[in-house]
Design an enzyme around this catalytic site. Sequence first.
Site, short mmCIF file in Angstrom:
data_model
loop_
_atom_site.label_atom_id
_atom_site.label_comp_id
_atom_site.label_asym_id
_atom_site.label_seq_id
_atom_site.Cartn_x
_atom_site.Cartn_y
_atom_site.Cartn_z
N HIS A 196 -20.25 -32.05 82.67
CA HIS A 196 -18.92 -31.93 83.28
C HIS A 196 -18.11 -30.94 82.46
CE1 HIS A 196 -15.03 -33.07 84.95
NE2 HIS A 196 -15.70 -33.65 85.91
N ASP A 254 -21.11 -38.24 90.12
CA ASP A 254 -22.09 -38.03 91.20
C ASP A 254 -23.45 -38.63 90.91
OD1 ASP A 254 -20.39 -35.03 91.31
OD2 ASP A 254 -20.46 -36.43 92.99
C1 SDX Z 1 -17.78 -32.85 89.95
O1 SDX Z 1 -14.06 -30.58 87.65
C2 SDX Z 1 -14.12 -31.78 88.09
O2 SDX Z 1 -13.33 -32.63 87.76
C3 SDX Z 1 -15.21 -32.04 89.11
C4 SDX Z 1 -15.40 -33.49 89.54
C5 SDX Z 1 -14.25 -33.96 90.36
O3 SDX Z 1 -14.06 -35.19 90.46
O4 SDX Z 1 -13.56 -33.11 91.00
O5 SDX Z 1 -15.55 -34.32 88.40
C6 SDX Z 1 -16.64 -33.65 90.43
O6 SDX Z 1 -17.92 -31.72 90.37
C7 SDX Z 1 -18.67 -33.40 88.87
C8 SDX Z 1 -19.76 -32.36 88.40
C9 SDX Z 1 -20.89 -32.42 89.42
N1 SDX Z 1 -21.84 -31.32 89.16
C10 SDX Z 1 -23.10 -31.61 88.71
O7 SDX Z 1 -23.50 -32.73 88.42
C11 SDX Z 1 -24.00 -30.39 88.68
C12 SDX Z 1 -24.75 -30.35 87.34
N2 SDX Z 1 -23.77 -30.06 86.29
C13 SDX Z 1 -23.62 -28.70 85.87
O8 SDX Z 1 -23.75 -27.76 86.88
C14 SDX Z 1 -22.48 -28.50 84.89
O9 SDX Z 1 -22.53 -29.52 83.99
C15 SDX Z 1 -21.06 -28.39 85.42
C16 SDX Z 1 -20.95 -27.33 86.47
C17 SDX Z 1 -20.62 -29.68 85.97
C18 SDX Z 1 -20.16 -28.00 84.25
O10 SDX Z 1 -20.56 -26.75 83.82
P1 SDX Z 1 -19.73 -25.95 82.69
O11 SDX Z 1 -18.58 -26.73 82.20
O12 SDX Z 1 -19.47 -24.57 83.18
O13 SDX Z 1 -20.73 -25.96 81.46
P2 SDX Z 1 -21.90 -24.95 81.28
O14 SDX Z 1 -22.56 -24.68 82.58
O15 SDX Z 1 -21.38 -23.80 80.48
O16 SDX Z 1 -22.90 -25.84 80.39
C19 SDX Z 1 -22.79 -25.89 78.99
C20 SDX Z 1 -24.23 -26.01 78.49
C21 SDX Z 1 -25.14 -24.89 79.00
O17 SDX Z 1 -26.18 -24.75 78.06
P3 SDX Z 1 -26.08 -23.55 76.95
O18 SDX Z 1 -25.85 -22.26 77.72
O19 SDX Z 1 -24.90 -23.92 76.07
O20 SDX Z 1 -27.39 -23.59 76.22
O21 SDX Z 1 -24.80 -27.22 79.01
C22 SDX Z 1 -25.89 -26.89 79.87
C23 SDX Z 1 -25.72 -25.46 80.26
O22 SDX Z 1 -26.99 -24.85 80.57
N3 SDX Z 1 -25.79 -27.78 81.02
C24 SDX Z 1 -26.82 -28.39 81.63
C25 SDX Z 1 -26.26 -29.18 82.63
N4 SDX Z 1 -24.93 -29.02 82.64
C26 SDX Z 1 -24.64 -28.14 81.66
N5 SDX Z 1 -28.18 -28.32 81.41
C27 SDX Z 1 -28.94 -29.08 82.23
N6 SDX Z 1 -28.46 -29.89 83.24
C28 SDX Z 1 -27.14 -29.95 83.44
N7 SDX Z 1 -26.67 -30.74 84.41
#
Ligand code: SDX
Length: 426
Positions: A306, A363
């Site tokens: 998140h 989720d």
């Molecule tokens: C919702 O914003 C809100 O409040 C949203 C929400 C709401 O109520 O409105 O809470 C609802 O959208 C919840 C989130 C649902 N999405 C998912 O579950 C999809 C999977 N999650 C990711 O796509 C991700 O965690 C995000 C999009 C939710 C957040 O991404 P960020 O903040 O841009 O973080 P990032 O992508 O920069 O990740 C940081 C690191 C990265 O690794 P490094 O580059 O540092 O090595 O964490 C890793 C990412 O690759 N990472 C994951 C991961 N999420 C982040 N690696 C594997 N699986 C994951 N799910």
Amino acid sequence: MADKKATLNLPGEDAIELDVLSGTLGQEEIDVRSLGSKGYFTFDPGFTSTASCESKITYIDGDEGVLLHRGYPIDQLALHSNYLEVCYILLNGEAPTKEQFEEFSTIVTRHTMIHEQIHHLFRGFRRDSHPMAVMCGVTGALAAFYHDAMDVNIERHREIAAFRLLSKMPTVAAMCYKYSIGQPFVYPRNDLSYAGNFLNMMFSTPCEEYVVNPVLERAMDRILILHADHEQNASTSTVRTAGSSGANPFACIAAGIASLWGPAHGGANEACLRMLEEIKTVEHIPEFLRRAKDKNDSFRLMGFGHRVYKNYDPRATVMRETCHEVLKELGMKDDLLEVAMELEHIALNDPYFIERKLYPNVDFYSGLILKAMGIPSSMFTVIFAMARTVGWIAHWKEMHDDGIKIARPRQLYTGYDQRDFNSLTK
Ligand code: SDX
């Protein structure tokens, strides 16, 4: 409130002082509004360190896993309130008196029908359209039917539009489902609760009486509460941006629906269930965790991570308890729940996820509950959108109440310098 100053040393210029703002809760924020006049912009793709507005609606502490709606903790609301009462709180700022709640819920209940001609609008979609595509189209089209109160500069019009959207979204959502399975639309019933009416519109048919299961009704109401609002997330920011141009409320909410549809946002619940179905058994978990950690693999653990929560999403905790309640009530055993529990356990002990503070989010479990209720995964984000409509409206109204200013971010331009065009035809 600005009681502190930050000093910024710009190259070749005198240092400038910027106000440091502090709110009721949360981190302090540097007011950079004056930078533009000094020839500087801030650069923050994805707005990871940018506050886009002031708000009194919802507060999130990502490190502590805290979520407050008008100061009330989400777990207390989920366990001791109901969705319509939470809607009142989000929209009005205070918990309603008994009389206020009666009036509010009566107005919502008595506006749940949609214009009969909108039924024809559905016929223009293929039956196998994704319900989110239909919901987005129909919601935007509501502006064609309710233009009698769409002057966003008139507070009474904003209030009427808010009630219309809050009342009609469950009807539209259920119609998206009925249309996708070729069953007749079911009219709303005023003798049922908000969640019960939605379940009835989803599952009843003209052929036999449908009795709302009180445990599923309570679970649906709780799911709606847990999805009602979440500060300046992508879809809420989209609604605010659309609304900042003075666009009508139906267009703004349709924009929010479109943004929510993305798998990184509200589409994650549908994607998470698909992921669990792909993993299928506990034995396959290590391979999927390896892929989630592989930078060359686009696969991510859906329902994990998140932007704000660097701790357990407090909504996921309630959602997991609700999942166990529903499966127990239905006498169901879902192998995917076993996979989800084991996946959660392994991931929470894996250095990759620990270092990046990746925890289950709202989720991760919601899809399992909705699946147990007999709701297809294509409808999961539709239900998320239905629940989040009140949050979108609350922020849209707050923006108007505070005085709107069109959202117009700038950029870091790295394209061509000016050059002459040589026409082929000259
Ligand atoms: C919702 O914003 C809100 O409040 C949203 C929400 C709401 O109520 O409105 O809470 C609802 O959208 C919840 C989130 C649902 N999405 C998912 O579950 C999809 C999977 N999650 C990711 O796509 C991700 O965690 C995000 C999009 C939710 C957040 O991404 P960020 O903040 O841009 O973080 P990032 O992508 O920069 O990740 C940081 C690191 C990265 O690794 P490094 O580059 O540092 O090595 O964490 C890793 C990412 O690759 N990472 C994951 C991961 N999420 C982040 N690696 C594997 N699986 C994951 N799910």
